[in-house]
Write a protein that holds these residues in place. Sequence first.
Motif, PDB file in Angstrom:
ATOM      1  N   LEU A   9       0.834  -1.207   0.000  1.00 48.91           N
ATOM      2  CA  LEU A   9       0.000   0.000   0.000  1.00 48.91           C
ATOM      3  C   LEU A   9       0.876   1.267   0.000  1.00 48.91           C
ATOM      4  CD1 LEU A   9      -2.869  -0.939   2.487  1.00 48.91           C
ATOM      5  CD2 LEU A   9      -3.078  -0.520   0.043  1.00 48.91           C
ATOM      6  N   LYS A  10       1.942   1.286   0.808  1.00 50.25           N
ATOM      7  CA  LYS A  10       2.835   2.446   0.873  1.00 50.25           C
ATOM      8  C   LYS A  10       3.566   2.662  -0.442  1.00 50.25           C
ATOM      9  CE  LYS A  10       3.762   2.467   5.782  1.00 50.25           C
ATOM     10  NZ  LYS A  10       4.756   2.279   6.832  1.00 50.25           N
ATOM     11  N   ALA A  11       3.909   1.533  -1.086  1.00 51.17           N
ATOM     12  CA  ALA A  11       4.633   1.654  -2.349  1.00 51.17           C
ATOM     13  C   ALA A  11       3.689   2.022  -3.487  1.00 51.17           C
ATOM     14  CB  ALA A  11       5.339   0.352  -2.667  1.00 51.17           C
ATOM     15  N   GLY A  12       2.369   1.914  -3.266  1.00 49.93           N
ATOM     16  CA  GLY A  12       1.398   2.278  -4.283  1.00 49.93           C
ATOM     17  C   GLY A  12       1.123   1.150  -5.268  1.00 49.93           C
ATOM     18  N   LEU A  13       1.534  -0.050  -4.931  1.00 55.37           N
ATOM     19  CA  LEU A  13       1.303  -1.182  -5.830  1.00 55.37           C
ATOM     20  C   LEU A  13      -0.067  -1.813  -5.603  1.00 55.37           C
ATOM     21  CD1 LEU A  13       4.829  -2.842  -5.614  1.00 55.37           C
ATOM     22  CD2 LEU A  13       3.918  -1.450  -7.466  1.00 55.37           C
ATOM     23  N   ALA A  14      -0.707  -1.530  -4.478  1.00 60.07           N
ATOM     24  CA  ALA A  14      -2.043  -2.056  -4.195  1.00 60.07           C
ATOM     25  C   ALA A  14      -2.877  -0.922  -3.631  1.00 60.07           C
ATOM     26  CB  ALA A  14      -1.947  -3.199  -3.194  1.00 60.07           C
ATOM     27  N   ASP A  15      -4.197  -1.014  -3.778  1.00 58.05           N
ATOM     28  CA  ASP A  15      -5.049   0.021  -3.223  1.00 58.05           C
ATOM     29  C   ASP A  15      -5.813  -0.516  -2.017  1.00 58.05           C
ATOM     30  OD1 ASP A  15      -6.682  -1.651  -4.622  1.00 58.05           O
ATOM     31  OD2 ASP A  15      -7.878  -0.083  -5.554  1.00 58.05           O
ATOM     32  N   GLU A  16      -6.403   0.389  -1.261  1.00 56.25           N
ATOM     33  CA  GLU A  16      -7.052   0.048   0.009  1.00 56.25           C
ATOM     34  C   GLU A  16      -8.259  -0.858  -0.191  1.00 56.25           C
ATOM     35  OE1 GLU A  16      -7.350  -0.194   3.941  1.00 56.25           O
ATOM     36  OE2 GLU A  16      -5.789   0.948   2.997  1.00 56.25           O
ATOM     37  N   LYS A  17      -9.022  -0.695  -1.248  1.00 53.50           N
ATOM     38  CA  LYS A  17     -10.220  -1.500  -1.493  1.00 53.50           C
ATOM     39  C   LYS A  17      -9.849  -2.971  -1.683  1.00 53.50           C
ATOM     40  CE  LYS A  17     -13.116   1.997  -3.640  1.00 53.50           C
ATOM     41  NZ  LYS A  17     -13.828   2.391  -4.837  1.00 53.50           N
ATOM     42  N   LYS A  18      -8.822  -3.210  -2.464  1.00 52.62           N
ATOM     43  CA  LYS A  18      -8.410  -4.596  -2.717  1.00 52.62           C
ATOM     44  C   LYS A  18      -7.891  -5.244  -1.435  1.00 52.62           C
ATOM     45  CE  LYS A  18      -7.226  -4.391  -7.596  1.00 52.62           C
ATOM     46  NZ  LYS A  18      -6.160  -4.544  -8.589  1.00 52.62           N
ATOM     47  N   ALA A  19      -7.168  -4.506  -0.638  1.00 55.87           N
ATOM     48  CA  ALA A  19      -6.626  -5.024   0.612  1.00 55.87           C
ATOM     49  C   ALA A  19      -7.752  -5.393   1.565  1.00 55.87           C
ATOM     50  CB  ALA A  19      -5.698  -4.003   1.244  1.00 55.87           C
ATOM     51  N   LYS A  20      -8.772  -4.516   1.639  1.00 51.11           N
ATOM     52  CA  LYS A  20      -9.907  -4.786   2.516  1.00 51.11           C
ATOM     53  C   LYS A  20     -10.660  -6.020   2.053  1.00 51.11           C
ATOM     54  CE  LYS A  20     -13.509  -2.144   4.777  1.00 51.11           C
ATOM     55  NZ  LYS A  20     -14.231  -0.881   4.831  1.00 51.11           N
ATOM     56  N   ALA A  21     -10.858  -6.163   0.778  1.00 52.60           N
ATOM     57  CA  ALA A  21     -11.577  -7.327   0.233  1.00 52.60           C
ATOM     58  C   ALA A  21     -10.814  -8.618   0.543  1.00 52.60           C
ATOM     59  CB  ALA A  21     -11.772  -7.168  -1.265  1.00 52.60           C
ATOM     60  N   ILE A  22      -9.523  -8.576   0.425  1.00 52.79           N
ATOM     61  CA  ILE A  22      -8.703  -9.765   0.706  1.00 52.79           C
ATOM     62  C   ILE A  22      -8.767 -10.123   2.189  1.00 52.79           C
ATOM     63  CG2 ILE A  22      -6.329 -10.618   0.750  1.00 52.79           C
ATOM     64  CD1 ILE A  22      -5.879  -9.076  -1.846  1.00 52.79           C
TER      65      ILE A  22
END
Length: 179
Positions: A9-22
């Motif tokens: 997330l910090k590096a900008g390779l993933a977004d918050e929505k995808k992380a929450k879904a996972i």
Amino acid sequence: MASLQEQLLKAGLADEKKAKAIRQEKRKKRKQQPKGAADVNESQARAQQARQEKAERDRQLNLERQKEADKKAILAQIRQLVETNRLDRSKGEEPYQFVHDKKIKKLLVEPIMADQLSRGRLAIVHVNDHYEVVAEAVARKIMERDETAIVVLHEKTQQNEPEEDDPYAGYEIPDDLMW
């Protein structure tokens, strides 16, 4: 230390929505699977394997017991055949020598018995640490069950039939000839 997800997330390779879904997906999977289910499956597999190994050991043990029982039954049959068909050697005067277990043994038998032993009409059997004389037919029955019980059984020979080109065919050997 930050988790891999936070680093992405910090590096900008993933977004918050995808992380929450996972995270929600992982939580659902954990809740659907009862606690200790993995341990139960593993312990069941170990228990099943232990049962199979025990069944195999029991089967091997039963085979060994069956072989021992068969061996005892055969030995009992041989003993019975010898007891019922042995010939009386109480009047034996002539020693008959034979080899058993690389040792020379001696039995006192009647002269007729010694002759029949050498011609293969009688046999010597070793049962219960004793030597007994039995008829050739009984010895063959014993041999079917256990060949090691027969100590002496000579093959029958045809001595009375002369060969065609025998130069001494016309000469009889006297019965009372002693060498």
